[in-house]
Design a protein around this motif. Structure first.
Motif, PDB file in Angstrom:
ATOM      1  N   ALA A  10       0.946  -1.330   0.568  1.00  0.00           N
ATOM      2  CA  ALA A  10      -0.430  -0.390  -0.173  1.00  0.00           C
ATOM      3  C   ALA A  10       0.839   0.653  -0.018  1.00  0.00           C
ATOM      4  CB  ALA A  10      -0.548  -0.330   1.479  1.00  0.00           C
ATOM      5  N   VAL A  11       2.154   1.340   1.222  1.00  0.00           N
ATOM      6  CA  VAL A  11       2.955   2.169   0.545  1.00  0.00           C
ATOM      7  C   VAL A  11       3.780   2.785  -0.541  1.00  0.00           C
ATOM      8  CG1 VAL A  11       5.474   3.441   1.671  1.00  0.00           C
ATOM      9  CG2 VAL A  11       3.084   2.219   3.177  1.00  0.00           C
ATOM     10  N   VAL A  12       3.992   1.617  -0.686  1.00  0.00           N
ATOM     11  CA  VAL A  12       4.447   2.025  -2.667  1.00  0.00           C
ATOM     12  C   VAL A  12       3.615   2.760  -3.763  1.00  0.00           C
ATOM     13  CG1 VAL A  12       5.348   0.697  -5.193  1.00  0.00           C
ATOM     14  CG2 VAL A  12       5.797  -0.255  -2.523  1.00  0.00           C
ATOM     15  N   PRO A  13       2.187   2.734  -3.562  1.00  0.00           N
ATOM     16  CA  PRO A  13       1.411   3.056  -4.933  1.00  0.00           C
ATOM     17  C   PRO A  13       1.515   4.800  -3.780  1.00  0.00           C
ATOM     18  CG  PRO A  13       0.456   1.501  -4.292  1.00  0.00           C
ATOM     19  CD  PRO A  13       1.450   1.444  -3.648  1.00  0.00           C
ATOM     20  N   VAL A  14       1.923   4.832  -2.930  1.00  0.00           N
ATOM     21  CA  VAL A  14       1.777   5.966  -1.956  1.00  0.00           C
ATOM     22  C   VAL A  14       2.735   6.798  -2.270  1.00  0.00           C
ATOM     23  CG1 VAL A  14       1.322   7.293   0.373  1.00  0.00           C
ATOM     24  CG2 VAL A  14       0.064   5.712  -0.378  1.00  0.00           C
ATOM     25  N   LEU A  15       4.116   6.318  -2.304  1.00  0.00           N
ATOM     26  CA  LEU A  15       5.504   6.993  -2.572  1.00  0.00           C
ATOM     27  C   LEU A  15       5.202   7.439  -3.838  1.00  0.00           C
ATOM     28  CD1 LEU A  15       7.802   4.865  -0.683  1.00  0.00           C
ATOM     29  CD2 LEU A  15       6.861   7.445  -0.136  1.00  0.00           C
ATOM     30  N   LEU A  16       4.878   6.371  -4.461  1.00  0.00           N
ATOM     31  CA  LEU A  16       5.346   6.565  -6.348  1.00  0.00           C
ATOM     32  C   LEU A  16       4.178   8.561  -6.852  1.00  0.00           C
ATOM     33  CD1 LEU A  16       4.766   3.063  -7.538  1.00  0.00           C
ATOM     34  CD2 LEU A  16       6.899   5.216  -8.173  1.00  0.00           C
ATOM     35  N   GLY A  17       2.894   8.275  -5.781  1.00  0.00           N
ATOM     36  CA  GLY A  17       2.174   9.561  -6.606  1.00  0.00           C
ATOM     37  C   GLY A  17       2.382  10.629  -5.107  1.00  0.00           C
ATOM     38  N   VAL A  18       4.017  10.889  -4.540  1.00  0.00           N
ATOM     39  CA  VAL A  18       4.353  11.292  -3.825  1.00  0.00           C
ATOM     40  C   VAL A  18       5.288  12.590  -4.132  1.00  0.00           C
ATOM     41  CG1 VAL A  18       5.741  12.598  -1.848  1.00  0.00           C
ATOM     42  CG2 VAL A  18       3.651  11.556  -1.249  1.00  0.00           C
ATOM     43  N   LEU A  19       5.802  11.337  -5.422  1.00  0.00           N
ATOM     44  CA  LEU A  19       7.562  12.034  -5.719  1.00  0.00           C
ATOM     45  C   LEU A  19       6.625  12.572  -7.059  1.00  0.00           C
ATOM     46  CD1 LEU A  19       9.645   8.321  -5.386  1.00  0.00           C
ATOM     47  CD2 LEU A  19       9.756  10.470  -4.763  1.00  0.00           C
ATOM     48  N   LEU A  20       5.418  11.719  -7.677  1.00  0.00           N
ATOM     49  CA  LEU A  20       5.283  12.510  -8.999  1.00  0.00           C
ATOM     50  C   LEU A  20       4.876  13.627  -9.054  1.00  0.00           C
ATOM     51  CD1 LEU A  20       3.495   9.087 -10.676  1.00  0.00           C
ATOM     52  CD2 LEU A  20       5.110  10.443 -11.463  1.00  0.00           C
ATOM     53  N   THR A  21       3.638  13.718  -7.554  1.00  0.00           N
ATOM     54  CA  THR A  21       3.776  15.081  -7.411  1.00  0.00           C
ATOM     55  C   THR A  21       5.004  16.243  -7.023  1.00  0.00           C
ATOM     56  OG1 THR A  21       1.131  14.413  -6.272  1.00  0.00           O
ATOM     57  CG2 THR A  21       1.471  16.530  -5.984  1.00  0.00           C
ATOM     58  N   LEU A  22       5.279  15.855  -6.357  1.00  0.00           N
ATOM     59  CA  LEU A  22       6.971  16.859  -5.851  1.00  0.00           C
ATOM     60  C   LEU A  22       7.778  16.464  -7.623  1.00  0.00           C
ATOM     61  CD1 LEU A  22       8.401  15.555  -3.413  1.00  0.00           C
ATOM     62  CD2 LEU A  22       7.020  17.334  -3.376  1.00  0.00           C
ATOM     63  N   GLY A  23       7.329  15.562  -8.218  1.00  0.00           N
ATOM     64  CA  GLY A  23       7.995  16.866 -10.079  1.00  0.00           C
ATOM     65  C   GLY A  23       6.948  17.465 -10.457  1.00  0.00           C
ATOM     66  N   ALA A  24       5.760  17.813 -10.353  1.00  0.00           N
ATOM     67  CA  ALA A  24       4.960  17.831 -10.837  1.00  0.00           C
ATOM     68  C   ALA A  24       4.809  19.156 -10.789  1.00  0.00           C
ATOM     69  CB  ALA A  24       3.537  17.423 -11.705  1.00  0.00           C
ATOM     70  N   CYS A  25       4.921  19.839  -9.906  1.00  0.00           N
ATOM     71  CA  CYS A  25       5.126  21.213  -9.210  1.00  0.00           C
ATOM     72  C   CYS A  25       5.924  21.592  -8.749  1.00  0.00           C
ATOM     73  CB  CYS A  25       4.411  20.517  -7.114  1.00  0.00           C
ATOM     74  SG  CYS A  25       2.553  19.817  -7.062  1.00  0.00           S
ATOM     75  N   LYS A  26       7.235  21.219  -9.587  1.00  0.00           N
ATOM     76  CA  LYS A  26       8.934  22.323 -10.044  1.00  0.00           C
ATOM     77  C   LYS A  26       8.210  23.550 -10.086  1.00  0.00           C
ATOM     78  CE  LYS A  26      12.058  22.630 -12.925  1.00  0.00           C
ATOM     79  NZ  LYS A  26      12.629  22.203 -14.137  1.00  0.00           N
ATOM     80  N   ARG A  27       8.287  24.232  -9.552  1.00  0.00           N
ATOM     81  CA  ARG A  27       7.812  26.291 -10.045  1.00  0.00           C
ATOM     82  C   ARG A  27       8.374  26.680 -11.010  1.00  0.00           C
ATOM     83  NH1 ARG A  27       8.518  30.978  -7.254  1.00  0.00           N
ATOM     84  NH2 ARG A  27      11.092  30.398  -6.920  1.00  0.00           N
ATOM     85  N   ASP A  28       7.945  26.530 -12.024  1.00  0.00           N
ATOM     86  CA  ASP A  28       8.708  27.667 -13.208  1.00  0.00           C
ATOM     87  C   ASP A  28       8.635  29.302 -13.109  1.00  0.00           C
ATOM     88  OD1 ASP A  28       8.401  28.654 -15.768  1.00  0.00           O
ATOM     89  OD2 ASP A  28       6.142  28.113 -15.928  1.00  0.00           O
ATOM     90  N   GLU A  29      10.051  29.088 -13.353  1.00  0.00           N
ATOM     91  CA  GLU A  29      10.442  30.681 -12.737  1.00  0.00           C
ATOM     92  C   GLU A  29      10.920  31.706 -13.911  1.00  0.00           C
ATOM     93  OE1 GLU A  29      14.727  29.699 -11.248  1.00  0.00           O
ATOM     94  OE2 GLU A  29      13.477  28.427  -9.473  1.00  0.00           O
ATOM     95  N   GLY A  30      10.528  30.495 -15.592  1.00  0.00           N
ATOM     96  CA  GLY A  30      10.132  31.483 -16.788  1.00  0.00           C
ATOM     97  C   GLY A  30      10.027  32.927 -16.462  1.00  0.00           C
ATOM     98  N   PRO A  31       8.187  33.342 -15.983  1.00  0.00           N
ATOM     99  CA  PRO A  31       7.594  34.011 -15.580  1.00  0.00           C
ATOM    100  C   PRO A  31       8.509  35.511 -14.633  1.00  0.00           C
ATOM    101  CG  PRO A  31       6.012  32.022 -14.873  1.00  0.00           C
ATOM    102  CD  PRO A  31       7.532  32.388 -15.740  1.00  0.00           C
ATOM    103  N   GLU A  32       9.634  34.732 -13.690  1.00  0.00           N
ATOM    104  CA  GLU A  32       9.907  35.867 -12.635  1.00  0.00           C
ATOM    105  C   GLU A  32      11.532  36.241 -13.394  1.00  0.00           C
ATOM    106  OE1 GLU A  32      11.456  33.876  -9.240  1.00  0.00           O
ATOM    107  OE2 GLU A  32       9.371  33.246  -8.891  1.00  0.00           O
ATOM    108  N   HIS A  33      11.689  35.914 -14.376  1.00  0.00           N
ATOM    109  CA  HIS A  33      12.850  36.352 -15.074  1.00  0.00           C
ATOM    110  C   HIS A  33      12.421  37.551 -16.657  1.00  0.00           C
ATOM    111  CE1 HIS A  33      15.941  33.765 -13.728  1.00  0.00           C
ATOM    112  NE2 HIS A  33      15.014  32.497 -13.995  1.00  0.00           N
ATOM    113  N   LEU A  34      11.437  36.711 -16.697  1.00  0.00           N
ATOM    114  CA  LEU A  34      10.402  36.934 -18.140  1.00  0.00           C
ATOM    115  C   LEU A  34       9.744  38.884 -17.394  1.00  0.00           C
ATOM    116  CD1 LEU A  34       9.417  37.350 -21.084  1.00  0.00           C
ATOM    117  CD2 LEU A  34       7.473  37.143 -20.601  1.00  0.00           C
ATOM    118  N   ALA A  35       9.535  38.802 -15.860  1.00  0.00           N
ATOM    119  CA  ALA A  35       8.817  40.097 -15.331  1.00  0.00           C
ATOM    120  C   ALA A  35      10.152  40.953 -15.073  1.00  0.00           C
ATOM    121  CB  ALA A  35       7.741  39.824 -14.009  1.00  0.00           C
ATOM    122  N   ARG A  36      11.203  40.669 -15.220  1.00  0.00           N
ATOM    123  CA  ARG A  36      12.865  41.599 -14.558  1.00  0.00           C
ATOM    124  C   ARG A  36      12.796  41.708 -15.553  1.00  0.00           C
ATOM    125  NH1 ARG A  36      13.537  37.646  -9.722  1.00  0.00           N
ATOM    126  NH2 ARG A  36      14.567  36.112 -11.655  1.00  0.00           N
TER     127      ARG A  36
END
Length: 130
Positions: A10-36
């Motif tokens: 049961a823990v394996v799917p939960v860990l995979l879900g957490v890892l995928l969520t962390l990867g998908a939540c990578k912050r897009d820094e592009g808009p900050e650079h464009l704004a500067r």
């Protein structure tokens, strides 16, 4: 099956879900650079700094920092391309238009070698009666 084995399964799917969520939540820094870059661009335009001035290197640097996977990458590349084009394009000649002269007078101040506020040689001007 033992309860420990079931809890591990049961823990394996939960860990995979957490890892995928962390990867998908990578912050897009592009808009900050464009704004500067936009803020620096606006400031340089307001001050009338020509595109070939080294001050524009900061704008170029910010645009180049926009990562390829950013949602604003295409816009940053478009602006970067235009700015680099402006830096390599020679400025147009300055026009010299004089009222009352056919065709407006000379084609350019650059051809005359005159400063735009230098009135020497301007038709109709006198030397004050000297």
């Amino acid at each position: 099956m033992s309860p420990i084995y079931r809890s591990r399964r049961a823990v394996v799917p939960v860990l995979l879900g957490v890892l995928l969520t962390l990867g998908a939540c990578k912050r897009d820094e592009g808009p900050e650079h464009l704004a500067r870059a936009e803020a620096k661009h606006a400031e340089l335009v307001e001050r009338g700094v020509p595109p070939k001035d080294p001050a524009w290197d900061a704008v170029i640097g910010e645009l180049e920092k926009v990562p390829p996977d950013s949602k604003v990458f295409a816009e940053a590349q478009r602006r970067l391309s235009r700015l680099k084009e402006l830096r390599t394009t020679p400025l147009p000649r300055r026009p010299l238009s004089r009222p009352g002269v056919p065709e407006g007078g000379s084609h350019s101040l650059d051809e005359q070698g005159l400063h735009p506020h230098d009135h020497s040689g301007h038709p109709g001007e006198t030397d004050g009666g000297r």
